[in-house]
Design an enzyme around this catalytic site. Structure first.
Site, PDB file in Angstrom:
ATOM      1  N   LYS A  95      51.884 137.181  69.343  1.00 16.58           N
ATOM      2  CA  LYS A  95      53.154 137.361  69.709  1.00 16.58           C
ATOM      3  C   LYS A  95      54.166 136.630  69.042  1.00 16.58           C
ATOM      4  CE  LYS A  95      56.893 136.197  72.344  1.00 16.58           C
ATOM      5  NZ  LYS A  95      57.835 134.950  72.443  1.00 16.58           N
ATOM      6  N   HIS A 113      38.215 135.538  68.022  1.00 16.53           N
ATOM      7  CA  HIS A 113      37.865 135.991  69.084  1.00 16.53           C
ATOM      8  C   HIS A 113      38.634 135.154  70.251  1.00 16.53           C
ATOM      9  CE1 HIS A 113      33.814 134.500  68.197  1.00 16.53           C
ATOM     10  NE2 HIS A 113      34.515 133.253  68.090  1.00 16.53           N
ATOM     11  N   ALA A 131      37.146 120.295  69.023  1.00 12.83           N
ATOM     12  CA  ALA A 131      37.122 121.105  69.769  1.00 12.83           C
ATOM     13  C   ALA A 131      37.385 120.781  71.145  1.00 12.83           C
ATOM     14  CB  ALA A 131      35.738 122.000  69.897  1.00 12.83           C
TER      15      ALA A 131
END
Length: 408
Positions: free
Chosen positions: A256, A268, A328
């Site tokens: 967006k 993904h 992560a």
């Protein structure tokens, strides 16, 4: 070419569904389709089969233009070629009027002098002059216009593999060599460049799709997709997004108002909003750019060749410099310098001698204190149920063991 010597008048007549002339069909209203056939700017007149509209028409005529074309607003299948032929016959045969099944072509002075002009009753005229008066006729006309558009693109080198299941608006531009597979809706002012492959199941509105791009089962709105970029399946590209050349936007990714640099990959399950990513970045699975604090939206900027590990949260506004590495699971709230490793997560703590997972089924041949069984309420511990249901002993105040009676 626009014929400046023609007046154009469109008659608006109410049908069974009311004012249908303003209904959009494949990117244009029915009146706009008719106006394109007249090929000059037209004026609209509210008409009726029982009311004389001559007085309405007269002040709308430019008498310096020798010819006036009158068509009905609910006949969008009429073509410019048909109107041109009618004008030519009127001129060559020196007629005052040349009637069409739903309208006509007139000498302007002749039409100006008419004392009465009534709209025609809708009829079952076929072909170009079929009137749209109900849902069934609207469906018929829409399909006819849809096939005209598909034939136009196919004749110019666009490979459309299934005419029955592709919907392309009139304003769409598709270059030679592009491929459009079934079950696609291509809307608005979309431009698809040569070599692009639109795979099944997309909705694309007001976008530019670059050469060699591949779009698969996704939703794209008011955005740019660069050359050789792959989008989907199941991506959601929201307005004002720019995706560079050779990118990969994978399944269940939402973009967006962002810029994705050349060669970057968001493979993904990620959301990127109000952000700029440089070239050759990698965004791991489950990454979220948190751009909204409940009141205002903020922007994040990411440099070139940045690696963002899975399940990281980028809390805007932050700047992540070139070649930085986000570990992560980190929640990044501060700027990250170039080539730095950012770790923003709680340190792991292992507690020994814990009970473990009490509800895990037994493994191997070891004995287990639990006996998991399927009950109507779900999976329960059968061993615990057996203990709970055991009869009280005499020591606990039980009755006569030989009587067969239960304690009361």
């Amino acid at each position: 070419m626009v014929n400046l010597g023609i007046n154009g008048i469109i008659l608006r007549v109410k049908g069974n569904l009311g004012e249908m002339q303003s209904l959009p069909i494949l990117g244009k209203t029915m009146e706009q389709w008719v106006e394109d056939a007249v090929n000059v700017p037209c004026v609209t007149v509210e008409a009726s089969t029982v009311i004389n509209i001559a007085e309405k028409i007269r002040p709308l005529l430019d008498r310096t233009k020798p010819i006036t074309v009158v068509l009905y607003g609910y006949t969008p299948l009429v073509t410019a070629k048909t109107v041109e032929n009618a004008v030519r016959q009127l001129t060559e045969q020196k007629l005052n009027a040349f009637d069409l099944p739903r309208g006509g072509v007139y000498k302007t002075e002749y039409l100006y002098g008419l004392d009465s002009f009534f709209a025609q009753e809708p009829n079952a005229a076929a072909g170009e002059f079929k009137a749209v008066t109900d849902c069934e006729s609207l469906s018929f006309v829409t399909d006819a216009l849809r096939r005209r558009i598909l034939s136009f693109h196919a004749s110019r080198g666009v490979l459309i593999t299934d005419f029955n299941n592709v919907y392309i608006d009139n304003g769409v531009v598709i270059e030679r060599g592009a491929v459009v597979e079934p079950c696609n809706f291509i809307k608005g002012k979309t431009v698809i460049k040569s070599g692009a492959h639109i795979m099944p199941g997309n909705y694309i509105e007001n976008c530019i799709i670059g050469s060699g791009a591949r779009i698969d089962s996704s939703r794209l709105y008011e955005s740019y997709v660069g050359e050789e970029t792959r989008v989907g399946p199941f991506a959601y590209i929201r307005p004002n997004s720019v995706i560079g050349k050779g990118c990969r936007i994978g399944d269940f990714v939402e973009l967006k108002s962002c810029v994705i640099g050349d060669g970057s990959k968001v493979s993904h399950l990620s959301y990127i909003g109000d952000a700029e990513l440089g070239a050759e970045c990698n965004v791991g699975c489950g990454v979220v750019f948190a751009n909204y604090d409940g009141k205002n939206k903020y922007k994040s900027i990411v440099g070139n060749r940045v690696f963002i590990g899975s399940n990281a949260n980028i809390i805007a506004p932050v700047y992540i410099a070139d070649r930085a590495f986000i570990a992560a699971g980190s929640t990044v709230t501060d700027n990250v310098p170039a080539e730095a490793l950012a770790v923003a997560r709680a340190r792991q703590v292992n507690i020994p001698h814990w009970k473990g997972n009490l509800y895990a089924p037994p493994t191997g041949g070891g004995a287990s204190p639990h006996r998991l069984i399927q009950d109507e309420d779900g999976i329960i511990d059968g061993a615990a149920s057996d203990a709970d249901n055991a009869a009280p002993t005499a020591q606990n105040g039980g009755g006569n063991a030989g009587s067969g009676e239960q304690p009361k």
